[in-house]
Design a protein around this motif. Structure first.
Motif, PDB file in Angstrom:
ATOM      1  N   GLN A   1       0.832  -1.194   0.000  1.00  0.00           N
ATOM      2  CA  GLN A   1       0.000   0.000   0.000  1.00  0.00           C
ATOM      3  C   GLN A   1       0.869   1.246   0.000  1.00  0.00           C
ATOM      4  O   GLN A   1       1.860   1.308   0.726  1.00  0.00           O
ATOM      5  N   VAL A   2       0.503   2.205  -0.804  1.00  0.00           N
ATOM      6  CA  VAL A   2       1.235   3.463  -0.901  1.00  0.00           C
ATOM      7  C   VAL A   2       0.291   4.602  -0.542  1.00  0.00           C
ATOM      8  O   VAL A   2      -0.841   4.650  -1.016  1.00  0.00           O
ATOM      9  N   GLN A   3       0.754   5.496   0.292  1.00  0.00           N
ATOM     10  CA  GLN A   3      -0.008   6.696   0.611  1.00  0.00           C
ATOM     11  C   GLN A   3       0.719   7.905   0.056  1.00  0.00           C
ATOM     12  O   GLN A   3       1.944   8.007   0.154  1.00  0.00           O
ATOM     13  N   LEU A   4      -0.055   8.810  -0.529  1.00  0.00           N
ATOM     14  CA  LEU A   4       0.502  10.014  -1.150  1.00  0.00           C
ATOM     15  C   LEU A   4      -0.052  11.242  -0.438  1.00  0.00           C
ATOM     16  O   LEU A   4      -1.264  11.356  -0.243  1.00  0.00           O
ATOM     17  N   VAL A   5       0.826  12.161  -0.093  1.00  0.00           N
ATOM     18  CA  VAL A   5       0.413  13.388   0.586  1.00  0.00           C
ATOM     19  C   VAL A   5       0.992  14.583  -0.159  1.00  0.00           C
ATOM     20  O   VAL A   5       2.219  14.748  -0.223  1.00  0.00           O
ATOM     21  N   GLU A   6       0.101  15.399  -0.704  1.00  0.00           N
ATOM     22  CA  GLU A   6       0.530  16.590  -1.432  1.00  0.00           C
ATOM     23  C   GLU A   6       0.654  17.784  -0.489  1.00  0.00           C
ATOM     24  O   GLU A   6      -0.054  17.867   0.520  1.00  0.00           O
ATOM     25  N   SER A   7       1.526  18.703  -0.859  1.00  0.00           N
ATOM     26  CA  SER A   7       1.675  19.953  -0.123  1.00  0.00           C
ATOM     27  C   SER A   7       2.216  21.017  -1.060  1.00  0.00           C
ATOM     28  O   SER A   7       2.673  20.703  -2.163  1.00  0.00           O
ATOM     29  N   GLY A   8       2.152  22.271  -0.598  1.00  0.00           N
ATOM     30  CA  GLY A   8       2.743  23.359  -1.360  1.00  0.00           C
ATOM     31  C   GLY A   8       1.762  24.246  -2.089  1.00  0.00           C
ATOM     32  O   GLY A   8       2.166  25.236  -2.707  1.00  0.00           O
ATOM     33  N   CYS A  22       4.873  15.924  -3.393  1.00  0.00           N
ATOM     34  CA  CYS A  22       4.061  14.746  -3.111  1.00  0.00           C
ATOM     35  C   CYS A  22       4.971  13.741  -2.415  1.00  0.00           C
ATOM     36  O   CYS A  22       5.901  13.212  -3.033  1.00  0.00           O
ATOM     37  N   ALA A  23       4.698  13.528  -1.150  1.00  0.00           N
ATOM     38  CA  ALA A  23       5.495  12.588  -0.364  1.00  0.00           C
ATOM     39  C   ALA A  23       4.781  11.240  -0.346  1.00  0.00           C
ATOM     40  O   ALA A  23       3.584  11.160  -0.063  1.00  0.00           O
ATOM     41  N   ALA A  24       5.530  10.205  -0.646  1.00  0.00           N
ATOM     42  CA  ALA A  24       4.961   8.865  -0.730  1.00  0.00           C
ATOM     43  C   ALA A  24       5.523   7.960   0.349  1.00  0.00           C
ATOM     44  O   ALA A  24       6.713   8.029   0.680  1.00  0.00           O
ATOM     45  N   SER A  25       4.666   7.124   0.880  1.00  0.00           N
ATOM     46  CA  SER A  25       5.121   6.101   1.810  1.00  0.00           C
ATOM     47  C   SER A  25       5.435   4.850   1.003  1.00  0.00           C
ATOM     48  O   SER A  25       5.070   4.738  -0.166  1.00  0.00           O
ATOM     49  N   GLY A  26       6.105   3.916   1.612  1.00  0.00           N
ATOM     50  CA  GLY A  26       6.356   2.667   0.911  1.00  0.00           C
ATOM     51  C   GLY A  26       7.790   2.546   0.434  1.00  0.00           C
ATOM     52  O   GLY A  26       8.410   3.528   0.017  1.00  0.00           O
ATOM     53  N   ARG A  27       8.292   1.330   0.489  1.00  0.00           N
ATOM     54  CA  ARG A  27       9.702   1.109   0.157  1.00  0.00           C
ATOM     55  C   ARG A  27       9.954   0.991  -1.324  1.00  0.00           C
ATOM     56  O   ARG A  27      11.102   1.017  -1.753  1.00  0.00           O
ATOM     57  N   THR A  28       8.896   0.867  -2.128  1.00  0.00           N
ATOM     58  CA  THR A  28       9.098   0.640  -3.555  1.00  0.00           C
ATOM     59  C   THR A  28       8.793   1.873  -4.388  1.00  0.00           C
ATOM     60  O   THR A  28       8.590   1.775  -5.587  1.00  0.00           O
ATOM     61  N   PHE A  29       8.793   3.040  -3.751  1.00  0.00           N
ATOM     62  CA  PHE A  29       8.503   4.289  -4.467  1.00  0.00           C
ATOM     63  C   PHE A  29       9.377   4.440  -5.694  1.00  0.00           C
ATOM     64  O   PHE A  29       8.919   4.906  -6.732  1.00  0.00           O
ATOM     65  N   SER A  30      10.625   4.062  -5.595  1.00  0.00           N
ATOM     66  CA  SER A  30      11.571   4.301  -6.688  1.00  0.00           C
ATOM     67  C   SER A  30      11.235   3.505  -7.935  1.00  0.00           C
ATOM     68  O   SER A  30      11.787   3.778  -9.001  1.00  0.00           O
ATOM     69  N   THR A  31      10.328   2.562  -7.847  1.00  0.00           N
ATOM     70  CA  THR A  31       9.950   1.771  -9.023  1.00  0.00           C
ATOM     71  C   THR A  31       8.635   2.237  -9.640  1.00  0.00           C
ATOM     72  O   THR A  31       8.199   1.694 -10.649  1.00  0.00           O
ATOM     73  N   TYR A  32       8.002   3.242  -9.056  1.00  0.00           N
ATOM     74  CA  TYR A  32       6.673   3.683  -9.479  1.00  0.00           C
ATOM     75  C   TYR A  32       6.730   4.810 -10.504  1.00  0.00           C
ATOM     76  O   TYR A  32       7.556   5.722 -10.398  1.00  0.00           O
ATOM     77  N   GLY A  33       5.819   4.753 -11.454  1.00  0.00           N
ATOM     78  CA  GLY A  33       5.551   5.916 -12.280  1.00  0.00           C
ATOM     79  C   GLY A  33       4.722   6.894 -11.448  1.00  0.00           C
ATOM     80  O   GLY A  33       3.863   6.483 -10.662  1.00  0.00           O
ATOM     81  N   MET A  34       4.989   8.198 -11.609  1.00  0.00           N
ATOM     82  CA  MET A  34       4.316   9.215 -10.799  1.00  0.00           C
ATOM     83  C   MET A  34       3.761  10.307 -11.712  1.00  0.00           C
ATOM     84  O   MET A  34       4.293  10.553 -12.803  1.00  0.00           O
ATOM     85  N   GLY A  35       2.738  10.975 -11.222  1.00  0.00           N
ATOM     86  CA  GLY A  35       2.183  12.048 -12.043  1.00  0.00           C
ATOM     87  C   GLY A  35       1.373  13.041 -11.248  1.00  0.00           C
ATOM     88  O   GLY A  35       1.098  12.837 -10.065  1.00  0.00           O
ATOM     89  N   TRP A  36       1.024  14.120 -11.923  1.00  0.00           N
ATOM     90  CA  TRP A  36       0.167  15.153 -11.359  1.00  0.00           C
ATOM     91  C   TRP A  36      -1.040  15.366 -12.265  1.00  0.00           C
ATOM     92  O   TRP A  36      -0.900  15.400 -13.491  1.00  0.00           O
TER      93      TRP A  36
END
Length: 124
Positions: A1-8, A22-36
């Motif tokens: 499970q990944v939680q995303l928290v936006e700020s700014g 966008c701060a993400a929890s989880g150890r596999t963040f570096s393998t994820y595609g991300m977007g806005w």
């Protein structure tokens, strides 16, 4: 499970800049595609920008190309959206999205994980 928290987010004048995080929890963040994405009142959610797992590939909506820049720091589990030359039409709630698959899944709005959003208001 990944939680995303936006700020700014915040209230700025036309021509100003903001940087969203966008701060993400989880150890596999570096393998994820991300977007806005963003959603203005009375409008559908729209794609803004995306970045692949390594940061080597970035994608932008035509409406923000040349003004916005997406980046990520995997060591900090964080993705950023630098927004310059803001316009009133950029006013919206901005959402962070993530997916363990291809960044294309994120671009298509089908990411598995979404944040709660942060409000950006640009006054004229």
């Amino acid at each position: 499970q990944v939680q995303l928290v936006e700020s700014g987010g915040g209230l700025v004048q036309a021509g100003d800049s903001l940087r969203l995080s966008c701060a993400a929890s989880g150890r596999t963040f570096s393998t994820y595609g991300m977007g806005w994405f963003r959603q203005a009142p009375g409008k559908e959610r729209e794609f803004v920008a995306a970045i692949n797992w390594s940061g080597g590939s970035t994608y932008y909506a035509d409406s923000v190309k040349g003004r916005f820049a997406i980046s990520r720091v995997n060591a900090k589990n964080t993705v950023y959206l630098q927004m310059n030359s803001l316009k009133p039409e950029d006013t919206a709630v901005y959402y962070c999205a993530a997916d363990p698959g291809s960044v294309r899944v994120v671009i298509d709005g089908l990411g598995d994980y979404w944040g709660q959003g942060t409000q950006v208001t640009v006054s004229s």
